[in-house]
Design a protein around this motif. Structure first.
Motif, short mmCIF file in Angstrom:
data_model
loop_
_atom_site.label_atom_id
_atom_site.label_comp_id
_atom_site.label_asym_id
_atom_site.label_seq_id
_atom_site.Cartn_x
_atom_site.Cartn_y
_atom_site.Cartn_z
N PRO A 25 19.03 7.49 34.23
CA PRO A 25 20.20 7.41 35.12
C PRO A 25 20.70 5.98 35.27
O PRO A 25 19.91 5.04 35.33
CB PRO A 25 19.68 7.98 36.44
N TRP A 26 22.01 5.84 35.35
CA TRP A 26 22.60 4.51 35.54
C TRP A 26 22.33 4.04 36.96
O TRP A 26 22.59 4.75 37.93
CB TRP A 26 24.10 4.55 35.30
N ALA A 27 21.85 2.80 37.10
CA ALA A 27 21.70 2.19 38.42
C ALA A 27 22.98 1.46 38.82
O ALA A 27 23.29 1.36 40.01
CB ALA A 27 20.52 1.21 38.43
N ARG A 74 27.26 1.00 37.49
CA ARG A 74 28.30 1.54 36.61
C ARG A 74 29.54 0.66 36.68
O ARG A 74 30.16 0.54 37.74
CB ARG A 74 28.68 2.97 37.02
N GLY A 91 19.52 2.41 48.16
CA GLY A 91 19.54 3.01 46.83
C GLY A 91 20.88 2.95 46.13
O GLY A 91 21.07 3.58 45.08
N SER A 92 21.80 2.17 46.67
CA SER A 92 23.15 2.12 46.07
C SER A 92 23.24 1.14 44.91
O SER A 92 24.22 1.16 44.16
CB SER A 92 24.18 1.75 47.14
N GLY A 93 22.24 0.25 44.75
CA GLY A 93 22.26 -0.71 43.64
C GLY A 93 22.41 -2.15 44.07
O GLY A 93 22.62 -3.03 43.23
N GLU A 113 28.26 1.75 46.35
CA GLU A 113 27.77 3.11 46.57
C GLU A 113 27.57 3.77 45.22
O GLU A 113 28.43 3.71 44.34
CB GLU A 113 28.76 3.91 47.41
N ASN A 114 26.38 4.37 45.04
CA ASN A 114 26.05 5.05 43.78
C ASN A 114 26.25 4.16 42.56
O ASN A 114 26.74 4.60 41.52
CB ASN A 114 26.87 6.33 43.63
N GLY A 115 25.89 2.87 42.70
CA GLY A 115 25.97 1.95 41.58
C GLY A 115 27.35 1.43 41.25
O GLY A 115 27.53 0.78 40.22
N GLU A 116 28.33 1.68 42.09
CA GLU A 116 29.69 1.22 41.84
C GLU A 116 30.21 0.45 43.05
O GLU A 116 29.85 0.73 44.18
CB GLU A 116 30.62 2.41 41.57
#
Length: 628
Positions: free
Chosen positions: A376-378, A380, A399-401, A571-574
């Motif tokens: 999974p991408w950490a 993006r 956990g958002s990166g 958020e969510n790696g972005e």
């Protein structure tokens, strides 16, 4: 890894000491050769001095010379043996030190992902148990094999010269023993591998459960009995493996020693038959032959034992070389450039960065057909700029990166796509040492050495003067606290700094970074676990640390970043939002939601009115509790 390749690599370890090896070789040859002289002196003493063939009187002068020779030979041999033992031990331990040093140095160069996927105890076991397990092979086995081989060969030659018929009786079973020994060695090697794995698990359990953090964990959850049972279970497994390894081959050696023990009786029997048949075998020949046979017995048994030890050690060497063969994922390119930290302006840029954490296994799954990793991408498609001297805050849910971003800037990990730029330079085109020299980090989980306050500070700058140490400590608001200790800067902080409070550890870590004086500073939630009073002191220290530096601040408490030049909401790696505090509140998105959750409306404004710390004219952090 084949045994042949292991052998070549072992030989390479000894090559730097070839002069010493030659000297030891000559000593072994001389000592072993001297040992073969005594049986021939014994034969001459019987046949020419004590019992002359003509039946004449004892030849006393000749007997005196022969006896003198029989006394001189072991004395000289013993002196050579003492010198040889010293040289062998010295050379072997130097090779051991080289091997330990190479392994430690190699592990220091491994990337962060290796350590996040490997238990610390397992690494320690390779350095201590595995390397320690091959010590006897490096310090004793080589010369033992050489000395025993020379002795066996010389004894066999001498025995053949005395009587080839009696020699056949003495050695007829040795080829069978060699074949059996090879089979036993394979079993021992397999058991040795399992034993070292068990030792590794025991070391890991010890490191995890007896560290300060482990003891605290077991005590607060009342799991001491569980930890004891876990250790005892692995300990019992270790006992079983050690016993099985020790007993493997004992029956074989009992058979060998029994045969060697009864062989002299068979020699006497065959010799008697030969004398009765008029073959010309003399009493002196029989005595000399049995003396040589005694010299053949122990070296032969030793060779069989040593060869078993070597096969056992091959399992340990394989484990050691497995670590030495690991290749770090982060390495300098051949044409990597040095970046002078004194000229670094602190311009940071991320362009289209995608990143996924590497797998736990070093080989890992293959990437997908489109080039993306099968993980999974950490992060993006992350892009942003931080200009020299700016404070950029990174906020977002757990956990958002956020922390992942902080790892990519000093190149603790390499991006999968995109580029990280420092002053316009791709960090992958710069040497790792020059990049890390330009960047300082203060993490939430502060790590301090079990050493003095001064030693912990000097870790950043070993040649720092006392004035520089105290200036950094004052800037971090920790100098007065240090001087309140009875031993001042000589105070030992304890394992991981457990003798200090959380705020004191953080301020000491900030002082360490200030002593390094990097142009770029990364703060990873440096105050998230502190009380209000400690937070105020740490924030004042951070204000000193961030002044005139490019700063990336990863924040859980939004109060610490209200005056940031730019806030990035992740958020969510972005990156989903970017702007100042006021701009992001007006957008009503992720940042506004996090703000509302933490402060429930107007408390921040009241708090700011009650006490503030400024950074370049901007509100950075409040210094008092919110008012109702």
């Amino acid at each position: 890894m084949s045994d042949e390749r292991i052998g070549r690599r072992l030989w390479a370890l000894f090559l730097p000491y070839r002069v010493g090896m030659v000297a030891i070789l000559l000593a072994v040859l001389l000592s072993s050769g001297l040992g073969i002289i005594t049986p021939f002196l014994t034969q001459a003493a019987f046949d020419r001095a004590l019992f002359p063939t003509a039946g004449g009187p004892v030849n006393v002068p000749l007997l005196g010379w022969l006896v003198g020779g029989m006394i001189a030979v072991p004395v000289v041999s013993a002196l050579i043996g003492v010198w040889q033992t010293y040289q062998t031990t010295l050379l072997g331990n130097r090779v051991m030190a080289d091997l330990r040093g190479r392994l430690f140095e190699h592990l220091q160069r491994m990337d962060l992902s290796f350590f996040t996927a490997t238990r610390t105890g397992a690494i320690q076991s390779r350095l201590s148990n595995d390397v320690g397990g091959v010590q006897s092979v490096l310090t004793e086995t080589a010369t033992s094999i050489l000395g025993n081989v020379v002795t066996v060969v010389a004894a066999l030659v001498a025995m053949v010269l005395l009587s080839w018929k009696l020699t056949l009786v003495a050695v007829i079973m040795i080829p069978v023993f060699v074949v059996l020994q090879i089979r036993v060695g394979r079993v021992r090697r397999r058991l040795a591998g399992h034993t070292q794995e068990s030792l590794s698990d025991m070391t890991a359990i010890t490191e995890e459960s007896l560290s300060v953090s482990g003891v605290l964990l077991s005590k607060v959850f009342n799991r001491q009995e569980f930890e004891v049972r876990r250790y005892r279970a692995e300990n019992a497994k270790q006992v079983d493996l050690q016993v099985r390894q020790a007993m493997t081959g004992q029956t074989f050696f009992a058979v060998v020693q029994t045969f060697m023990g009864v062989t002299p009786a068979l020699v006497y029997l065959v010799a008697g038959l030969l004398i009765a048949a008029g073959s010309g075998v003399s009493a002196g020949t029989v005595v000399a032959f049995t003396t040589l046979q005694g010299r053949l017995l122990f070296p032969t048994v030793n060779l069989l034992r040593v060869s078993l030890d070597v096969q056992t050690s091959l399992a340990l060497f394989r484990r050691i070389f497995e670590y030495l063969d690991l290749r770090p994922r982060i390495v300098d390119r051949p044409d990597a450039r040095e970046l002078d930290p004194r000229t670094v302006r602190g311009e940071l840029s991320l362009r289209g960065v995608w990143f996924a954490y590497p797998p736990a296994e070093r080989d890992g799954p293959d990437p997908a057909a489109d080039g993306s990793p099968a993980r999974p991408w950490a992060l993006r498609d992350v892009s942003f700029d931080v200009h020299p001297g700016q404070l950029a805050a990174i906020v977002g849910p757990s956990g958002s990166g956020k922390t992942t971003l902080s790892y990519l800037i000093p190149r603790l990990y390499d991006v999968d796509r995109g580029v990280v730029l420092l002053d316009g330079n791709d960090v992958r085109e710069l040497t790792q040492a020059s990049v890390t020299s330009a960047i300082g980090m203060v993490t939430q989980d502060t790590y301090l050495l079990h050493a003095t306050v001064e030693d912990n500070l000097r870790y950043a700058k070993p040649d720092a003067t006392r004035e520089e140490l105290e200036a950094a400590a004052r800037a971090a608001n920790i100098h007065d606290r240090i001087m309140s200790f009875s031993e001042g800067y000589a105070t030992v902080v304890g394992e991981r700094g457990y003798r200090l409070s959380g705020g004191e550890k953080q301020r000491l870590a900030i002082a360490r970074v200030l002593l390094k004086d990097p142009p770029v500073l990364i703060l990873d939630e440096a105050t998230s676990a502190l009380d209000t009073a400690s937070e105020r002191l740490v924030q004042q220290a951070l204000e000193n640390a961030t002044r005139q530096r490019t700063t990336i601040a990863i924040a859980h408490r939004l109060s610490t970043v209200l005056g940031a030049d730019v806030i990035l909401a992740v958020e969510n790696g972005e990156i989903v939002e970017r702007g100042t505090h006021t701009e992001l509140l007006a957008q009503g998105g992720l940042y506004a939601r996090l703000y509302t959750e933490q402060f429930a409306g107007g408390q921040v404004e009241a708090r700011c009115a009650n006490g503030v710390v400024f950074r370049d004219g901007h509100t950075l952090v409040t210094s008092a509790r919110p008012t109702p």
